[in-house]
Design an enzyme around this catalytic site. Structure first.
Site: not given
Length: 261
Positions: A15, A147, A151, A185
């Site tokens: 968060a 990755y 996911k 990124f």
């Protein structure tokens, strides 16, 4: 705003920036207690001063800290947003890079759900939201297989939980964004300025607020409505296509002797 979340305890991971930060801002308009987690205590403190959220500075891979967090928050809603990536392909990755990414992006999510589900089942009420990625659904040019695997695991968890929890009033939602202006990124390539030039400058991309709005839409739906999966991309980003390599352009195996190495 919908009243479905009034009085709820909502836990948002990751968060301190990006989607998680924007989501906490939006959720602060509900009559709910928002628990916000991240590793950065300073950023969480600023967010708490702005929104009134309850902050928990911790690392999601710390099992003991996570268990304490769930006991304190006893969440009705869990938004699994924390995640990361590293640069390069699996063939060039270190053992630690692979293990660390799987631990954060997948294992910590499984353990968080393991800890939060008993309370939801006891109350026969709850909502679990996974922030996944289009990388969990599609093979992408230049993607990192590790990755993608984490996911894809999020997609599988989401799908299976809906089956496992059938009969309970516990909703499960996966949000799968395309290119979004977040820090992942910069983490991936290790250079914020280069990430800005390569992924955002000159492109129309999703903003964290766009994704946060979609999450709020799913959370605020009537209690009898479960929004199972939403995939969203910038209008100018599409998924699909076919690539075929000519024989004379294909990679060929070459011995060390032939290359002189």
């Amino acid at each position: 705003m919908s009243k479905v979340l009034d009085g709820s305890s909502i836990l948002v991971t990751g968060a301190s920036s990006g989607i998680g930060e924007e989501l906490v801002r939006r959720l602060s308009s509900f009559s709910a207690t928002i628990h916000a987690t991240a590793r950065s205590a300073d950023k969480l403190a600023a967010l708490s001063a702005e929104t009134g959220c309850v902050t928990h500075a911790l690392d999601m891979v710390d099992r003991e800290a996570m268990e304490t967090l769930v006991i304190q928050a006893d969440p009705d809603v869990v938004v699994c947003n924390a995640g990361s990536n590293f640069g390069g392909s699996i063939g060039n990755a270190s053992e630690a890079e692979i293990d660390d990414l799987v631990e954060l992006n997948l294992s910590s999510v499984l353990h968080l759900i393991r800890l939060a589900l008993p309370g939801m089942k006891r109350r026969n009420h709850g909502h679990i939201v996974f922030v996944g990625s289009i990388a969990g659904h599609h093979a992408l040019t230049g993607g990192n297989a590790v990755y993608h695997a984490t996911k894809a695991g999020i997609r599988a968890i989401s799908d299976q939980l809906r089956v496992d929890l059938c009969g309970y009033r516990i909703r499960v939602t996966e949000i799968a964004p395309g290119r979004t202006r977040t820090a992942i990124f910069a983490k991936t390539i290790g250079d914020a300025a280069k990430a800005e030039r390569g992924y955002f400058d000159g492109y129309e991309v999703l903003e964290p607020a766009d994704v946060a709005d979609i999450i709020c839409y799913a959370l605020a739906a009537p209690a009898h409505v479960n929004i199972g999966h939403i995939e969203l991309t910038p209008t100018l980003q599409v998924i699909g296509g076919l690539k075929t390599v000519r024989l004379d352009q294909a990679m060929t195996a070459t011995s060390e002797k032939e290359t002189g190495q």
